[in-house]
Design a protein around this motif. Structure first.
Motif, PDB file in Angstrom:
ATOM      1  N   ARG A 199       0.851  -1.184   0.000  1.00  0.00           N
ATOM      2  CA  ARG A 199       0.000   0.000   0.000  1.00  0.00           C
ATOM      3  C   ARG A 199       0.888   1.236   0.000  1.00  0.00           C
ATOM      4  O   ARG A 199       2.076   1.162   0.327  1.00  0.00           O
ATOM      5  CB  ARG A 199      -0.920   0.003   1.226  1.00  0.00           C
ATOM      6  CG  ARG A 199      -1.831  -1.216   1.310  1.00  0.00           C
ATOM      7  CD  ARG A 199      -2.842  -1.234   0.179  1.00  0.00           C
ATOM      8  NE  ARG A 199      -3.645  -2.462   0.193  1.00  0.00           N
ATOM      9  CZ  ARG A 199      -4.593  -2.738  -0.689  1.00  0.00           C
ATOM     10  NH1 ARG A 199      -4.870  -1.860  -1.643  1.00  0.00           N
ATOM     11  NH2 ARG A 199      -5.262  -3.871  -0.639  1.00  0.00           N
ATOM     12  N   ARG A 200       0.311   2.366  -0.316  1.00  0.00           N
ATOM     13  CA  ARG A 200       1.115   3.584  -0.430  1.00  0.00           C
ATOM     14  C   ARG A 200       1.823   3.938   0.875  1.00  0.00           C
ATOM     15  O   ARG A 200       2.906   4.530   0.854  1.00  0.00           O
ATOM     16  CB  ARG A 200       0.245   4.745  -0.902  1.00  0.00           C
ATOM     17  CG  ARG A 200      -0.820   5.170   0.071  1.00  0.00           C
ATOM     18  CD  ARG A 200      -1.521   6.427  -0.396  1.00  0.00           C
ATOM     19  NE  ARG A 200      -2.470   6.154  -1.461  1.00  0.00           N
ATOM     20  CZ  ARG A 200      -2.831   7.052  -2.372  1.00  0.00           C
ATOM     21  NH1 ARG A 200      -2.288   8.243  -2.373  1.00  0.00           N
ATOM     22  NH2 ARG A 200      -3.740   6.744  -3.279  1.00  0.00           N
ATOM     23  N   ASP A 242      -3.345   1.651  -4.740  1.00  0.00           N
ATOM     24  CA  ASP A 242      -4.129   2.602  -3.957  1.00  0.00           C
ATOM     25  C   ASP A 242      -5.298   1.891  -3.272  1.00  0.00           C
ATOM     26  O   ASP A 242      -5.371   0.658  -3.278  1.00  0.00           O
ATOM     27  CB  ASP A 242      -4.603   3.766  -4.836  1.00  0.00           C
ATOM     28  CG  ASP A 242      -5.583   3.321  -5.941  1.00  0.00           C
ATOM     29  OD1 ASP A 242      -6.094   2.174  -5.881  1.00  0.00           O
ATOM     30  OD2 ASP A 242      -5.837   4.116  -6.850  1.00  0.00           O
ATOM     31  N   GLU A 243      -6.223   2.670  -2.749  1.00  0.00           N
ATOM     32  CA  GLU A 243      -7.334   2.083  -1.994  1.00  0.00           C
ATOM     33  C   GLU A 243      -8.269   1.245  -2.858  1.00  0.00           C
ATOM     34  O   GLU A 243      -9.010   0.395  -2.351  1.00  0.00           O
ATOM     35  CB  GLU A 243      -8.137   3.211  -1.316  1.00  0.00           C
ATOM     36  CG  GLU A 243      -7.376   3.959  -0.228  1.00  0.00           C
ATOM     37  CD  GLU A 243      -6.357   4.954  -0.789  1.00  0.00           C
ATOM     38  OE1 GLU A 243      -6.348   5.184  -2.022  1.00  0.00           O
ATOM     39  OE2 GLU A 243      -5.571   5.484  -0.006  1.00  0.00           O
ATOM     40  N   ARG A 297      -5.593  -0.231  -7.484  1.00  0.00           N
ATOM     41  CA  ARG A 297      -5.044   0.187  -8.773  1.00  0.00           C
ATOM     42  C   ARG A 297      -3.561   0.490  -8.599  1.00  0.00           C
ATOM     43  O   ARG A 297      -3.183   1.244  -7.693  1.00  0.00           O
ATOM     44  CB  ARG A 297      -5.771   1.431  -9.293  1.00  0.00           C
ATOM     45  CG  ARG A 297      -7.260   1.210  -9.551  1.00  0.00           C
ATOM     46  CD  ARG A 297      -7.956   2.492  -9.937  1.00  0.00           C
ATOM     47  NE  ARG A 297      -7.790   3.521  -8.909  1.00  0.00           N
ATOM     48  CZ  ARG A 297      -8.494   4.643  -8.863  1.00  0.00           C
ATOM     49  NH1 ARG A 297      -9.413   4.892  -9.785  1.00  0.00           N
ATOM     50  NH2 ARG A 297      -8.275   5.532  -7.900  1.00  0.00           N
ATOM     51  N   MET A 304      -0.120   2.112  -8.502  1.00  0.00           N
ATOM     52  CA  MET A 304       0.402   3.477  -8.546  1.00  0.00           C
ATOM     53  C   MET A 304       1.851   3.490  -9.023  1.00  0.00           C
ATOM     54  O   MET A 304       2.321   4.461  -9.608  1.00  0.00           O
ATOM     55  CB  MET A 304       0.343   4.101  -7.149  1.00  0.00           C
ATOM     56  CG  MET A 304      -1.030   4.127  -6.518  1.00  0.00           C
ATOM     57  SD  MET A 304      -0.910   4.547  -4.760  1.00  0.00           S
ATOM     58  CE  MET A 304      -0.037   6.109  -4.828  1.00  0.00           C
ATOM     59  N   GLU A 357       5.054   4.915  -1.203  1.00  0.00           N
ATOM     60  CA  GLU A 357       4.753   5.952  -2.186  1.00  0.00           C
ATOM     61  C   GLU A 357       5.937   6.888  -2.419  1.00  0.00           C
ATOM     62  O   GLU A 357       6.021   7.547  -3.442  1.00  0.00           O
ATOM     63  CB  GLU A 357       3.520   6.744  -1.782  1.00  0.00           C
ATOM     64  CG  GLU A 357       3.645   7.514  -0.490  1.00  0.00           C
ATOM     65  CD  GLU A 357       2.357   8.251  -0.146  1.00  0.00           C
ATOM     66  OE1 GLU A 357       1.474   8.350  -1.015  1.00  0.00           O
ATOM     67  OE2 GLU A 357       2.235   8.714   1.014  1.00  0.00           O
TER      68      GLU A 357
END
Length: 219
Positions: free
Chosen positions: A18-19, A42-43, A46, A48, A89
């Motif tokens: 996750r980011r 992302d939530e 998708r 990133m 991220e």
């Protein structure tokens, strides 16, 4: 002819980050799952970007050498930002370069080559993560049995596509290397036969000893 699709070759059940996944957790995920990179989603799941061992190693490379014998590298601003990052991220390579499941091996390989990446997250119509395909996955087409390659060339290339009789052209395949011998209707057909055979999954090389019944090279 049927090129293998990304969906047939990709790895499903992808380990993802996750980011906000922290640095140490990224290292743990890579080590425990024996992978060299993770898609960052992302939530809505998708992609990133992708965070790889290379991305994480920038943090080690940016550290001063205790002995003082190895100089700290002169990093670009974006490299410095990655080296100082602590979450996925901040560390990932972005944006994610993605493939579709219906793409064939050629399309995926060309995208990897042009974008200079080693793997592609595979996404659906809503850009949600379905799997991941790597260079190693694409290379699996070269593990096809010689007999399977010979059958596809004989059936799909020579008979269905070109309308040649089985007695016209002899196909021999050894370790993915295709050798063609026999006769075809026109000289201009010879490079067509060769090119179509090269497009069959698993073919390493093609050599031909084909003779034309009619020489139409000048027309």
């Amino acid at each position: 002819m049927h090129h293998r699709t990304v969906e047939e070759l990709m790895t499903r059940g992808v380990v993802r980050a996750r980011r906000d996944t922290p640095f140490k957790e990224l290292v743990r995920l890579l080590a425990e799952n024996d992978v060299t990179a993770l898609p960052v989603v992302d939530e809505l799941d998708r992609p990133m970007g992708v965070v790889s061992e290379g991305d994480l190693l920038r943090k080690s490379a940016d550290q001063a050498d205790p002995s003082g014998t190895v100089p700290v590298p002169n990093l670009e601003a974006w490299e410095r930002a990655k080296a100082e990052g602590s979450r996925a991220e901040e560390l990932m390579s972005a944006p994610a370069v993605c493939a579709r499941p219906e793409w064939n091996v050629v399309e995926a390989a060309r995208l990897m080559e042009t974008q200079g990446v080693k793997r592609l997250p595979v996404v659906d119509e809503a850009d949600r993560l379905l799997g991941i395909v790597s260079r190693g996955d694409l290379l699996r087409v070269f593990l096809r049995r010689d007999e399977a390659i010979r059958e596809e060339i004989t059936r799909d290339v020579l008979r269905r596509t070109l309308g040649l009789e089985p007695s016209d052209v002899t196909v021999e395949v050894r370790d993915g290397r295709v050798a063609l011998s026999g006769t075809v209707g026109h000289r201009s057909l010879i490079p067509v036969v060769e090119q179509l055979c090269r497009g069959v999954d698993g073919v390493v090389s093609v050599t031909e000893h084909l003779a034309p019944r009619t020489d139409d090279a000048g027309h």
